[in-house]
Write a protein that holds these residues in place. Structure first.
Motif, PDB file in Angstrom:
ATOM      1  N   GLN A  74      -7.006  -5.572   0.548  1.00  0.00           N
ATOM      2  CA  GLN A  74      -7.300  -4.483  -0.390  1.00  0.00           C
ATOM      3  C   GLN A  74      -8.196  -3.457   0.287  1.00  0.00           C
TER       4      GLN A  74
ATOM      5  N   GLY B   7      -4.328   1.510  -2.196  1.00  0.00           N
ATOM      6  CA  GLY B   7      -4.182   0.218  -1.554  1.00  0.00           C
ATOM      7  C   GLY B   7      -3.632  -0.883  -2.440  1.00  0.00           C
ATOM      8  N   LYS B   8      -3.437  -2.002  -1.816  1.00  0.00           N
ATOM      9  CA  LYS B   8      -2.930  -3.222  -2.448  1.00  0.00           C
ATOM     10  C   LYS B   8      -3.811  -3.615  -3.642  1.00  0.00           C
ATOM     11  N   GLY B   9      -3.155  -4.077  -4.707  1.00  0.00           N
ATOM     12  CA  GLY B   9      -3.860  -4.606  -5.861  1.00  0.00           C
ATOM     13  C   GLY B   9      -4.024  -3.631  -7.005  1.00  0.00           C
TER      14      GLY B   9
ATOM     15  N   GLU C 210       0.868  -1.167   0.000  1.00  0.00           N
ATOM     16  CA  GLU C 210       0.000   0.000   0.000  1.00  0.00           C
ATOM     17  C   GLU C 210       0.910   1.223   0.000  1.00  0.00           C
TER      18      GLU C 210
END
Length: 276
Positions: A134, A105-107, A75
């Motif tokens: 996420q 964020g993640k992804g 992140e």
């Protein structure tokens, strides 16, 4: 990608000035049309700066990360300390004024950084931590932060501490981030000092004139050292180190933390009579 390895306090207390700076000070973060990044093994944080002028810059995964894209397992929080910026997050555009923050964020696969005006380019400081879930992208202005008015002019530390990415604000997996602004006439930050053994911290000092400096205090309480820090330079603070500073004038700094504990108040205050 610059690499900084984690250090043991027993080693650090024997470092001379050049070694302290090589391990803990990031001297150059902003360069026209380039993304600069430092990977520290202290809680695996990435500390970076981007100054898009004529080009749109892409947040890419350096070979160091061993991932397909930068946010595959991470992140990131961006803070703009320059002219108006535009960040595209998987095609969705966000405009950041000065001191606006964007959490991503993640992804997210594609992050692109640009300036609205090449004559007044953005300066995007960012910190990235490992992530396990996420969490949606969110933009916040400093006016929306949880602001704590702290200190006093009598103790030379009257300041506003703006909490932005934290448990009661912008959500994240482990990253915490905020901006502290010292009032005119105040020069001390984070004194009395403290430790938080469960997370590291990074400081970016800014809003300093060319001839001003911050003396950043670090080290174990009984073995303190200092770094002389100029405008727009960052400090890596290990979990075993205090992190305080005093300037030749007032200034601002962005603090970011990563680690095991997500509680802002989880800190061990160091009594003044313990410092040496």
């Amino acid at each position: 990608m610059d690499i900084r390895h984690a250090t043991h306090p027993s080693d650090a207390k024997r470092y001379d000035t050049a070694e302290l700076r090589a391990h803990y000070l990031i001297e150059k973060l902003f360069e026209a049309d380039r993304v600069r990044m430092t990977y520290t093994h202290e809680d695996r944080m990435v500390i970076g700066g981007a100054q898009p002028v004529k080009e749109t810059l892409v947040l890419e995964a350096a070979d160091t990360l061993k991932t397909e894209y930068f946010l595959e397992r991470r992140e990131v929080g961006f803070v703009n300390i320059g002219g108006e910026a535009e960040i595209a997050v998987d095609g969705e555009r966000y405009t950041l004024e000065r001191l606006d923050t964007l959490y991503v964020g993640k992804g997210v696969r594609d992050v692109r950084l640009a300036s609205k005006d090449a004559a007044d380019p953005a300066k995007l400081y960012f910190c990235s931590a490992l992530a396990h879930a996420q969490i949606p992208t969110r933009k916040v202005s400093i006016k929306e932060a949880n602001t704590l008015h702290l200190g006093s002019l009598e103790t030379s530390n009257e300041r506003d501490l703006n909490q932005i990415i934290h448990a009661d604000g912008v959500q994240s997996c482990q990253l915490m981030l905020g901006i502290t602004q010292l009032n005119t006439g105040s020069v001390w930050n984070t004194m009395p000092s403290h430790l938080h053994d469960r997370r590291m911290e990074a400081y970016l000092y800014f809003d300093l004139t060319d001839d001003a400096r911050v003396f950043h205090m670090m080290g174990q309480p009984e073995e303190t050292r200092h770094l002389v820090v100029a405008n727009e330079q960052a400090v890596i603070s290990p979990s075993w180190s205090i992190h305080s500073g005093t300037g030749t004038r007032n200034y601002s700094f962005i603090w970011a933390m990563a680690g095991e504990n997500y509680t802002f108040k989880d800190m061990d205050v160091v009594p003044m009579d313990r410092l040496k």
